[in-house]
Design a protein around this motif. Structure first.
Motif, PDB file in Angstrom:
ATOM      1  N   UNK A 199      23.595  42.847  28.089  1.00 11.33           N
ATOM      2  CA  UNK A 199      24.266  42.481  29.342  1.00 11.33           C
ATOM      3  C   UNK A 199      24.902  41.095  29.222  1.00 11.33           C
ATOM      4  N   UNK A 200      24.136  40.122  28.748  1.00 17.93           N
ATOM      5  CA  UNK A 200      24.621  38.747  28.712  1.00 17.93           C
ATOM      6  C   UNK A 200      25.855  38.601  27.831  1.00 17.93           C
ATOM      7  N   UNK A 201      25.897  39.315  26.717  1.00 16.54           N
ATOM      8  CA  UNK A 201      27.034  39.205  25.821  1.00 16.54           C
ATOM      9  C   UNK A 201      28.301  39.783  26.441  1.00 16.54           C
ATOM     10  N   UNK A 202      28.163  40.637  27.443  1.00 10.47           N
ATOM     11  CA  UNK A 202      29.332  41.247  28.079  1.00 10.47           C
ATOM     12  C   UNK A 202      29.800  40.532  29.315  1.00 10.47           C
ATOM     13  N   UNK A 203      29.038  39.539  29.805  1.00 14.24           N
ATOM     14  CA  UNK A 203      29.435  38.797  30.999  1.00 14.24           C
ATOM     15  C   UNK A 203      30.405  37.701  30.577  1.00 14.24           C
ATOM     16  N   UNK A 204      31.670  38.077  30.412  1.00 15.93           N
ATOM     17  CA  UNK A 204      32.713  37.151  29.998  1.00 15.93           C
ATOM     18  C   UNK A 204      33.988  37.488  30.762  1.00 15.93           C
ATOM     19  N   UNK A 205      34.944  36.579  30.726  1.00 18.28           N
ATOM     20  CA  UNK A 205      36.108  36.720  31.589  1.00 18.28           C
ATOM     21  C   UNK A 205      36.948  37.953  31.263  1.00 18.28           C
ATOM     22  N   UNK A 206      36.988  38.346  29.973  1.00 20.90           N
ATOM     23  CA  UNK A 206      37.806  39.520  29.677  1.00 20.90           C
ATOM     24  C   UNK A 206      37.218  40.802  30.238  1.00 20.90           C
ATOM     25  N   UNK A 207      35.948  40.761  30.661  1.00 25.15           N
ATOM     26  CA  UNK A 207      35.326  41.937  31.289  1.00 25.15           C
ATOM     27  C   UNK A 207      35.275  41.830  32.807  1.00 25.15           C
ATOM     28  N   UNK A 208      35.893  40.769  33.350  1.00 21.43           N
ATOM     29  CA  UNK A 208      35.890  40.579  34.803  1.00 21.43           C
ATOM     30  C   UNK A 208      36.763  41.642  35.470  1.00 21.43           C
ATOM     31  N   UNK A 209      36.244  42.275  36.511  1.00 22.71           N
ATOM     32  CA  UNK A 209      37.017  43.315  37.203  1.00 22.71           C
ATOM     33  C   UNK A 209      37.197  43.029  38.686  1.00 22.71           C
ATOM     34  N   UNK A 210      36.574  41.996  39.209  1.00 23.64           N
ATOM     35  CA  UNK A 210      36.751  41.695  40.622  1.00 23.64           C
ATOM     36  C   UNK A 210      35.683  40.758  41.135  1.00 23.64           C
ATOM     37  N   UNK A 211      35.795  40.448  42.414  1.00 30.63           N
ATOM     38  CA  UNK A 211      34.841  39.545  43.047  1.00 30.63           C
ATOM     39  C   UNK A 211      34.377  40.150  44.354  1.00 30.63           C
ATOM     40  N   UNK A 212      33.073  40.122  44.543  1.00 32.09           N
ATOM     41  CA  UNK A 212      32.505  40.557  45.808  1.00 32.09           C
ATOM     42  C   UNK A 212      32.280  39.365  46.710  1.00 32.09           C
ATOM     43  N   UNK A 213      31.660  39.593  47.868  1.00 29.46           N
ATOM     44  CA  UNK A 213      31.437  38.503  48.809  1.00 29.46           C
ATOM     45  C   UNK A 213      30.489  37.456  48.252  1.00 29.46           C
ATOM     46  N   UNK A 214      29.603  37.867  47.328  1.00 31.80           N
ATOM     47  CA  UNK A 214      28.580  36.931  46.876  1.00 31.80           C
ATOM     48  C   UNK A 214      28.557  36.779  45.361  1.00 31.80           C
ATOM     49  N   UNK A 215      29.639  37.122  44.685  1.00 37.55           N
ATOM     50  CA  UNK A 215      29.636  36.909  43.253  1.00 37.55           C
ATOM     51  C   UNK A 215      30.726  37.683  42.546  1.00 37.55           C
ATOM     52  N   UNK A 216      30.928  37.352  41.270  1.00 35.04           N
ATOM     53  CA  UNK A 216      31.894  38.054  40.446  1.00 35.04           C
ATOM     54  C   UNK A 216      31.285  39.348  39.901  1.00 35.04           C
ATOM     55  N   UNK A 217      32.154  40.310  39.575  1.00 37.42           N
ATOM     56  CA  UNK A 217      31.710  41.602  39.051  1.00 37.42           C
ATOM     57  C   UNK A 217      32.380  41.832  37.700  1.00 37.42           C
ATOM     58  N   UNK A 218      31.585  42.331  36.742  1.00 44.51           N
ATOM     59  CA  UNK A 218      32.072  42.570  35.394  1.00 44.51           C
ATOM     60  C   UNK A 218      31.786  44.013  35.008  1.00 44.51           C
ATOM     61  N   UNK A 219      32.661  44.558  34.160  1.00 46.28           N
ATOM     62  CA  UNK A 219      32.418  45.876  33.581  1.00 46.28           C
ATOM     63  C   UNK A 219      31.936  45.657  32.149  1.00 46.28           C
ATOM     64  N   UNK A 220      30.722  46.126  31.868  1.00 45.01           N
ATOM     65  CA  UNK A 220      30.086  45.818  30.589  1.00 45.01           C
ATOM     66  C   UNK A 220      29.583  47.110  29.966  1.00 45.01           C
TER      67      UNK A 220
END
Length: 997
Positions: free
Chosen positions: A687-708
């Motif tokens: 999970x941690x290795x995939x939490x990067x900007x190129x995997x960012x897909x959007x932002x919710x009310x309380x945080x960023x969302x990534x597709x990993x």
């Protein structure tokens, strides 16, 4: 003497002819009158498929289509499906011998035809499937007392059913289903029919009430259809006297308790439909109802195991037990049933292996057993009889090779095996062009191997083989393909240059393979393409300018390849929400439309790229125009560049060291706490290795969302959605509460229409929520951002209705099945996520609250939610109960129906108020509907759902229905996917066929 006897014989012989001669003018006159009446009937109703062949030149009207004569006089008129609009004319009763009248399946919209009171010999009347409306007359018993068959089903009759309905002494068939009758069930009146054989009251909004015990007196009933009519309580024992029953359908009511023993021991019962109730406890183990042909007790709360007695019902063709709480194994005897064609057991807690003989002894056509804990191999004879068209076994623990009977299983249309442990070579015959039926293959996240043929079948619409071990070249794709996913395999060679055959494709994923060569210059023909993933390959050459033609492209990932040259200027035409061109060899100026912070991480590790000004992307040099310079100046520039390069190298080393330390710290699993809620096939580091900007897909009310993508092929990896909530020193306490609320709620919920929280990962620096990944994004995108996501067109009505039903199921579960109940507080289209089949799930529970005392409102000190969706009392009084979700869901329904956004009400402030004013001032019209759902076959249903939405968004909470009521109403409109048609399909006479709606 002989002459006298001869004369007597002659008089005796000629007497009938004499009488006939005297009555002949009367018959001639009657025939002439009937001929003229029928021609007037044709003139009244106009041309139609049958009436168009009635000829005024032909006197033989008894030979006309739709006309039945007895002894030369008209006794029957049967004119279904003739597109009649005008009412039934009174002149029809001038046919004095008329006993049979059928004008079903037309478009007649009038009140009940009381002129039929004058048809004194009428025995059979069928006006079903029209648009008759209004209340039934109180004197409906003025129809002839000879009446034996009365069919008023599938119209728009309203109000109560009058007591006089029970005053037909000879009635054998009474069909009143699929109308809008309300009031109480007419139990006492109907129970007087001593000869009644068929009764349907289904799909009417009666006042909720217990089952009519009086129906136990209808001992000659063979057909009883009472679904969707708000029956409560338990099935009474008095019904055990109905020993002639052939069909019993009590589905989609509010029945509870145990399914009575007498049902499982009925001698003549063939069709049993009890789905969509609240039956609990175990299924009767001593089953002696051996004439059963179809059993559907799905979507209840049944527990225990599947009785072995089912294996004794040798006529059984259909067994539906899905959406229950059944456990244990499937009895081996079920696999021996000789006529079994359809078995659906998905969403239970079944374990063990499938019956080893399943499919070998019967014409098995459909197998759906997903979402269980089943294991072992699929039975060897699954497609032994070559009838199997659908295999749905995903989300289990099956292993081993596929059965040999699938090799050449040509009827197969749908193959969904994903998220299991299958291995071995995939049957090549299933890729064969001969297999022209197969259209959906989803086998991702297994361990299959094998190669493709040169060309895939024309009929394929969806192929997902991601995360397996397929090798060899990519096949030529052609035909109806919409989705092709083959990520993380061993595919090699080049991407086929001829892409014209898949111009309809929406998503194309070949990332994580060994693809080489260059990108096809014909890429521009994929004008419907929404997402293209080719990262992690060995693709070289230039990026084709043809990308500029794919204006609907939303996601593009070409990272980690060997691409060179400039990024085409045509990229300025694209509106990309995700772009990753990093780790290539690209040069030149980045297109100006991409020089903004939204794409800050899209071009990393391309040292030859530059930007137009220092105000655009950081870490990229400014592009300079080429000029003629002398050698001395050139040397000075070289020296300056060398000095700057040395400084940059030094700084890069320091920054790199810092980033490496930070990354090491981030991925130090000892500092992270993992809290799993399901069985996981990935680790914290995945999970941690995939939490990067190129995997960012959007932002919710309380945080960023990534597709990993988490895990690998051998451990059954999967795509997940990761919501990151930072927890630094200046952490907002409100965000902390959001995080804890979502974890507390979602970690405990288990429902197919609520997004699944797989685990929680937390540390002193950040908190992560890992969800199942929903491939089709949100309902908001499909309704309001179709161009942005590259949707080929608007959602059709059946899809919208199914999304509404799925969402309602999720909210209904929260409100009525969770203890204590849960209020979501932020129901909106953006929080309704869609999987690959457009099945919907509720998401984003950061605002959800649990009502600690059932029935109590809870107050909060601040407003939370989304403008346009918030109920009026929520904004004024800070009061929270389930009815604020009902209001918000009503707004969602309005968006689904009108295509407008929630806060787009023009001068009326919001969509809910706009809808209410439209309803008050102009009533219902097709202009209210989104253009994508104005198909005449669905307009009526859509407008009725619009009315439901207006009721849900009423100002007073007490006047809004519960989510359970909303769900039940929506299900009534799902006529194509419910069992309404199925329960009628198997009726024992031609009359039953006319009831299908």
């Amino acid at each position: 003497m002989a002459n006298k006897r001869y004369a007597s014989f002659f008089l005796f012989f000629m007497m009938p002819f004499s009488l006939l001669h005297k009555s002949y003018p009367q018959l001639v006159n009657q025939s002439s009158d009937e001929h003229q009446i029928l021609l007037e009937l044709k003139k009244h109703w106009g041309s139609s498929p049958v009436l168009g062949r009635w000829s005024s030149n032909s006197a033989a009207h008894c030979n006309w289509g739709g006309i039945t004569c007895t002894n030369g006089v008209v006794t029957g008129i049967s004119l279904p499906n003739q597109t009649f609009i005008k009412p039934i004319p009174p002149s029809i009763c001038l046919l004095k011998n008329l006993t049979h009248l059928d004008v079903s399946y037309n478009n007649i919209s009038s009140p009940f035809p009381t002129m039929l009171y004058n048809c004194s010999n009428l025995k059979y009347l069928d006006i079903s499937n029209n648009a008759f409306a209004g209340n039934l007359p109180n004197d409906i018993n003025s129809l002839p007392a000879l009446l034996e068959h009365l069919n008023l089903s599938s119209n728009h009759f309203t109000g109560r059913i009058p007591p006089s309905i029970g005053l037909f002494p000879r009635l054998k068939s009474l069909l009143l289903d699929t109308n809008q009758f309300d009031g109480r069930y007419p139990a006492e009146d109907i129970s007087n029919f001593a000869d009644l054989e068929r009764l349907t009251l289904a799909v009417n909004p009666f006042v909720p009430a217990p089952f009519p015990t009086e129906f136990g007196r209808l001992t000659r009933l063979t057909y009883l259809w009472l679904s969707n009519m708000n029956i409560t309580g338990e099935i009474p024992e008095s019904l055990s006297s109905l020993r002639e029953l052939n069909l019993l359908d009590l589905s989609s009511n509010k029945l509870q308790g145990k399914i009575p023993t007498w049902i499982w021991q009925h001698k003549k019962l063939q069709y049993l439909y009890l789905y969509g109730n609240k039956f609990t406890s175990e299924i009767e183990s001593n089953i002696t109802a051996l004439n059963l042909v179809e059993i559907d007790v799905s979507a209840n709360e049944l527990t225990g195991t599947i009785p072995d007695g089912f294996g004794k019902i040798t006529n059984l063709t259909l067994l539906f037990l899905y959406f229950n709480k059944l456990s244990g194994s499937i009895p081996p005897s079920v696999g021996l049933l000789p006529k079994l064609t359809d078995i659906r057991l998905f969403n239970n807690m079944l374990s063990g292996s499938l019956p080893p003989e399943l499919g070998k002894h019967s014409p098995l056509a459909n197998l759906e057993i997903s979402y269980n804990n089943l294991s072992g191999e699929l039975p060897e004879g699954l497609c032994f009889n070559r009838k199997l068209y659908s295999i749905v076994v995903f989300n289990n623990s099956f292993s081993g090779k596929l059965p040999s009977s699938l090799d050449g299983c040509y009827p197969l249309q749908n193959l969904m095996l994903y998220n299991n442990n299958f291995s071995g070579e995939f049957p090549r015959s299933l890729w064969s062009v001969v297999t022209d039926q197969l259209s959906v293959v989803m086998i991702q996240n297994n361990n299959f191997s094998g190669t493709f043929p040169a060309q895939l079948p024309w009929n394929f619409t969806r192929l997902d083989i991601s995360n397996n071990r397929f090798s060899g070249p990519i096949p030529t794709l052609a035909g109806k393909m919409k989705v092709f996913r083959a990520a993380n395999n061993l595919l090699s060679g080049e991407i086929p240059w001829d892409l014209t055959g898949i111009s309809q494709v929406i998503e194309f994923d070949l990332s994580g393979n060994q693809i080489s060569g260059s990108l096809p210059t014909t890429i521009g023909v994929l004008m419907r393409l929404n997402a293209l993933y080719l990262s992690g390959n060995q693709i070289s050459g230039n990026i084709p300018a043809g990308f500029g033609f794919i204006t609907g492209l939303n996601d593009l990932d070409l990272s980690s390849n060997k691409l060179s040259g400039e990024i085409p200027k045509d990229f300025n035409k694209l509106l990309l929400s995700f772009l990753n061109l990093s780790m290539n060899q690209l040069t030149g100026e980045i297109p100006t439309s991409l020089q903004n912070k939204a794409y800050e991480q899209s071009f990393l590790f391309n040292p030859g790229l530059c930007v137009s000004s220092s105000n655009s992307l950081q870490n990229f040099p400014i592009c300079r125009a080429r000029t003629n310079i002398n050698k001395d100046l050139f040397r000075k520039h070289i020296a300056l560049i060398s000095a700057v390069a040395s400084i940059i190298l030094l700084v890069s080393a320091v920054v790199g060291f810092i980033l490496l330390r930070r990354k090491t710290h981030l991925q130090d699993h000892l500092s992270w706490k993992l809290t799993p809620f399901h069985v996981l096939h990935f680790t914290v580091n995945d999970i941690l290795s995939g939490v990067c900007e190129q995997n960012w897909i959007g932002s919710g009310r309380s945080g960023k969302v990534y597709r990993v993508y988490a895990g690998d092929r051998t451990s059954g990896g999967m795509m997940v959605a990761v919501k990151r909530i930072w927890n630094m020193q200046n952490i907002d306490n409100k965000l902390e509460k959001d995080f804890l609320a979502e974890v507390q709620i979602l970690g405990e919920i288990r429902h197919t229409n609520i997004v699944k929280l797989l685990c929680c990962i937390s540390s002193s620096e950040a908190k992560l929520l890992i969800y199942e990944y929903m491939e089709n994004g949100s309902l908001h995108q499909w309704l309001h951002q179709r161009e942005r996501i590259g949707a080929p067109g608007p959602l059709d009505w059946p899809t919208r209705l199914q999304i509404a039903i799925d969402s309602a199921r999720g909210l209904c579960y929260m409100h009525h099945h969770c203890s204590p109940p849960i209020v979501h507080r932020d129901v909106k289209c953006a929080n309704i996520l869609l999987d690959h089949n457009f099945r919907a799930k509720m998401a984003d529970f950061g605002l959800a609250k649990i009502l600690l005392r059932a029935g109590d409102d809870e107050s909060f000190s601040a407003i939370a939610g989304t403008f346009g969706y918030m109920a009026p009392e929520y904004g004024h009084q800070f009061k929270v109960n389930e009815k604020i979700d009902v209001y918000s869901f009503g707004v969602v329904l309005l968006e689904i129906i009108t295509g407008r956004v929630a806060n787009d009400g023009g001068v009326y402030y919001c969509l809910a108020q706009w809808a209410w004013r439209q309803y008050q001032e102009y009533g219902l019209s097709v202009d209210l509907l989104d253009e994508g759902i104005r198909d005449p076959t669905h307009v009526e249903d859509a407008l009725e759902v619009f009315t439901l939405a207006v009721i849900c968004t009423g100002e007073h909470p007490s006047m809004r229905p519960s989510m359970k009521d909303v769900l039940n109403i929506l299900i009534q409109f799902d006529r194509k996917s419910t069992r309404i048609q199925g329960s009628l399909k198997h009726a024992v006479s031609d009359e039953t066929t006319l009831l299908e709606s």
